[in-house]
Design an enzyme around this catalytic site. Structure first.
Site, PDB file in Angstrom:
ATOM      1  N   GLY A  12       5.040  -1.779  -7.461  1.00 13.63           N
ATOM      2  CA  GLY A  12       4.663  -2.975  -6.694  1.00 13.63           C
ATOM      3  C   GLY A  12       3.561  -3.761  -7.375  1.00 13.63           C
ATOM      4  O   GLY A  12       2.721  -4.383  -6.724  1.00 13.63           O
ATOM      5  N   GLY A  15       2.721  -7.400  -6.442  1.00 17.03           N
ATOM      6  CA  GLY A  15       2.302  -7.735  -5.083  1.00 17.03           C
ATOM      7  C   GLY A  15       0.842  -8.141  -5.004  1.00 17.03           C
ATOM      8  O   GLY A  15       0.149  -8.234  -6.023  1.00 17.03           O
ATOM      9  N   GLN A  16       0.373  -8.364  -3.788  1.00 11.76           N
ATOM     10  CA  GLN A  16      -0.994  -8.876  -3.608  1.00 11.76           C
ATOM     11  C   GLN A  16      -2.029  -7.937  -4.237  1.00 11.76           C
ATOM     12  O   GLN A  16      -2.905  -8.374  -4.980  1.00 11.76           O
ATOM     13  CB  GLN A  16      -1.307  -9.051  -2.119  1.00 11.76           C
ATOM     14  N   ASP A  38       7.777  -3.346 -10.930  1.00 13.10           N
ATOM     15  CA  ASP A  38       8.057  -4.044  -9.682  1.00 13.10           C
ATOM     16  C   ASP A  38       9.561  -4.238  -9.596  1.00 13.10           C
ATOM     17  O   ASP A  38      10.252  -4.211 -10.616  1.00 13.10           O
ATOM     18  CB  ASP A  38       7.335  -5.403  -9.655  1.00 13.10           C
ATOM     19  N   ILE A  39      10.047  -4.459  -8.387  1.00 12.06           N
ATOM     20  CA  ILE A  39      11.476  -4.728  -8.237  1.00 12.06           C
ATOM     21  C   ILE A  39      11.780  -6.190  -8.528  1.00 12.06           C
ATOM     22  O   ILE A  39      12.887  -6.554  -8.869  1.00 12.06           O
ATOM     23  CB  ILE A  39      11.964  -4.332  -6.824  1.00 12.06           C
ATOM     24  N   ARG A  40      10.732  -7.027  -8.414  1.00 13.17           N
ATOM     25  CA  ARG A  40      10.990  -8.468  -8.545  1.00 13.17           C
ATOM     26  C   ARG A  40      11.100  -8.908 -10.002  1.00 13.17           C
ATOM     27  O   ARG A  40      10.542  -8.294 -10.897  1.00 13.17           O
ATOM     28  CB  ARG A  40       9.931  -9.277  -7.801  1.00 13.17           C
ATOM     29  N   ASP A  57      12.970   0.025  -9.054  1.00 14.65           N
ATOM     30  CA  ASP A  57      13.280   0.020  -7.626  1.00 14.65           C
ATOM     31  C   ASP A  57      12.911   1.408  -7.094  1.00 14.65           C
ATOM     32  O   ASP A  57      13.540   2.405  -7.474  1.00 14.65           O
ATOM     33  CB  ASP A  57      14.778  -0.268  -7.465  1.00 14.65           C
ATOM     34  N   TYR A 147       6.528  -0.838  10.173  1.00 12.95           N
ATOM     35  CA  TYR A 147       5.558  -0.673   9.078  1.00 12.95           C
ATOM     36  C   TYR A 147       4.559   0.432   9.429  1.00 12.95           C
ATOM     37  O   TYR A 147       4.286   1.327   8.629  1.00 12.95           O
ATOM     38  CB  TYR A 147       4.842  -2.010   8.861  1.00 12.95           C
ATOM     39  N   LYS A 151       3.758   4.114   7.819  1.00  9.28           N
ATOM     40  CA  LYS A 151       2.429   4.439   7.300  1.00  9.28           C
ATOM     41  C   LYS A 151       1.943   5.788   7.858  1.00  9.28           C
ATOM     42  O   LYS A 151       1.394   6.605   7.130  1.00  9.28           O
ATOM     43  CB  LYS A 151       1.429   3.322   7.613  1.00  9.28           C
TER      44      LYS A 151
HETATM   45  N1  SER Z   1      -2.068  -6.475   5.687  1.00  7.81           N
HETATM   46  C1  SER Z   1      -1.080  -5.646   6.317  1.00  7.81           C
HETATM   47  C2  SER Z   1      -0.228  -6.422   7.228  1.00  7.81           C
HETATM   48  O1  SER Z   1      -0.712  -7.375   7.784  1.00  7.81           O
HETATM   49  C3  SER Z   1      -1.737  -4.535   7.072  1.00  7.81           C
HETATM   50  O2  SER Z   1      -1.800  -3.420   6.274  1.00  7.81           O
HETATM   51  O3  SER Z   1       0.894  -6.086   7.446  1.00  7.81           O
END
Ligand code: SER
Length: 326
Positions: A12, A15-16, A38-40, A57, A147, A151
């Site tokens: 990833g 990502g951010q 990354d997958i992208r 992936d 999500y 987690k």
């Molecule tokens: N930043 C994440 C979200 O908003 C929380 O871990 O989904």
């Protein structure tokens, strides 16, 4: 064959968090030893050209196994995930990427003799029954988003690998992360990043959360600091492994807007809450991170004022160069 350098894989990486973590690891450990994956396909040139990059992936166990073997990986930062709001529009995909992805990484790491794995958790692990103020380390974990479900299950799975297989897995519950490298996507805390881009470019912003919705947040330099310090902590001091609460600041959209107005007085904010409001209301308002402070000396550097000043400075300069990309 033996090798001396520590070889690192980041999943990833586009990502951010990955897009800020990867350059920092490349500076510290040598660009050639940090493999971004990354997958992208639309990975930024900065990431692609500053060291090795491969498409990976995390739902494909054989591809992970081959990558670990070919590159003789010692350490993995597993940053791939589908975030909260996107996870609600595609719960099955969120389960597959977050759960199977984490399982595949742990299994491959165990079999390939990887030394250490970082798997982030989130404030999304908590739910509406959790105490919302100063949320304790040990508390009720009954999230209502897919999500969050992945987690909590991920934390338990990681701790299982520590106990059962002696694999050194570590992770913390990230709050909303604020950064200026890559915009987040599909999260509930995303407003706190986008608001800065909108303030710099348009001096106005429409917020998808209500004005008084308080959430725990953290500036990227502190997120990277927490990640590195936890990864470098003495294993013998750790009582916890994959579920550390970490805290830095908490604020509401109206408090953030007021802070931005100190620098951009004409800034205007409007509110149009959507389905993300319900997610935000099921999460803590503030976090007790005493376990992280005790076990690996965690301490943040930024607060709302210093984070806001820095974000506006960086994005303001980028806008002046015509390179804001928003
Ligand atoms: N930043 C994440 C979200 O908003 C929380 O871990 O989904």
């Amino acid at each position: 064959m033996t090798h001396n350098n520590t070889k690192i894989l980041v999943t990833g990486a586009g990502g951010q968090i990955g897009s800020a973590l990867t350059p920092m690891l490349r500076t510290r450990f040598g660009a050639g030893d940090v493999i971004a994956s990354d997958i992208r396909d639309d990975i930024s040139p900065a990431l692609r050209d500053s060291g090795p990059y491969l498409k990976l992936d995390v739902t494909q166990p054989d591809d992970i196994r081959r990558t670990l073997e070919e590159h003789r990986i010692d350490i993995i930062y597993h940053m791939s995930a589908i975030l909260s709001a996107k996870g609600e529009s595609q719960p099955q995909l969120a389960w597959t990427v977050n759960m199977n992805g984490t399982f595949n990484i742990l299994e491959a790491a165990r079999n390939a003799g990887v030394r250490r794995v970082f798997v982030p958790s989130s404030i999304a692990a908590f739910g509406p029954e959790t105490p919302r103020e100063d949320t304790p380390q040990e508390t009720i974990l009954r999230p209502k988003t897919m999500y969050g479900v992945t987690k909590v299950a991920g934390e338990l799975l990681c701790d299982y690998y520590v106990l059962r297989y002696g694999l050194d897995v570590r992770g913390c519950r990230y709050p909303g992360i604020i950064s200026h490298e890559t915009l987040p996507g599909g999260g509930t805390t995303d407003y706190a990043v986008e608001i800065f881009y909108a303030a710099v470019k348009y001096q106005e912003f429409t917020c998808f959360l209500k004005p008084d919705t308080m959430l725990p947040m953290m500036y990227m330099p502190d997120c990277l600091k927490a990640t590195c310090e936890l990864m470098e902590a003495d294993f013998d001091r750790l009582q916890h492994h994959s579920d550390f609460n970490i805290s830095s600041m908490s604020f509401t959209p109206e408090e953030l807007a007021a802070e931005i107005r100190i620098h951009i007085p004409e800034f205007k904010i409007e509110y149009e809450p959507d389905s993300r409001q319900q997610i935000a209301e099921s999460w803590p308002r503030s976090i007790d991170d005493s376990a992280a402070r005790e076990e690996w000396d965690w301490k943040p550097d930024f607060n709302l004022a210093t984070m806001t000043e820095d974000m506006l400075r960086v994005l303001g300069e980028r806008h002046t160069r015509g390179a804001l990309g928003y």
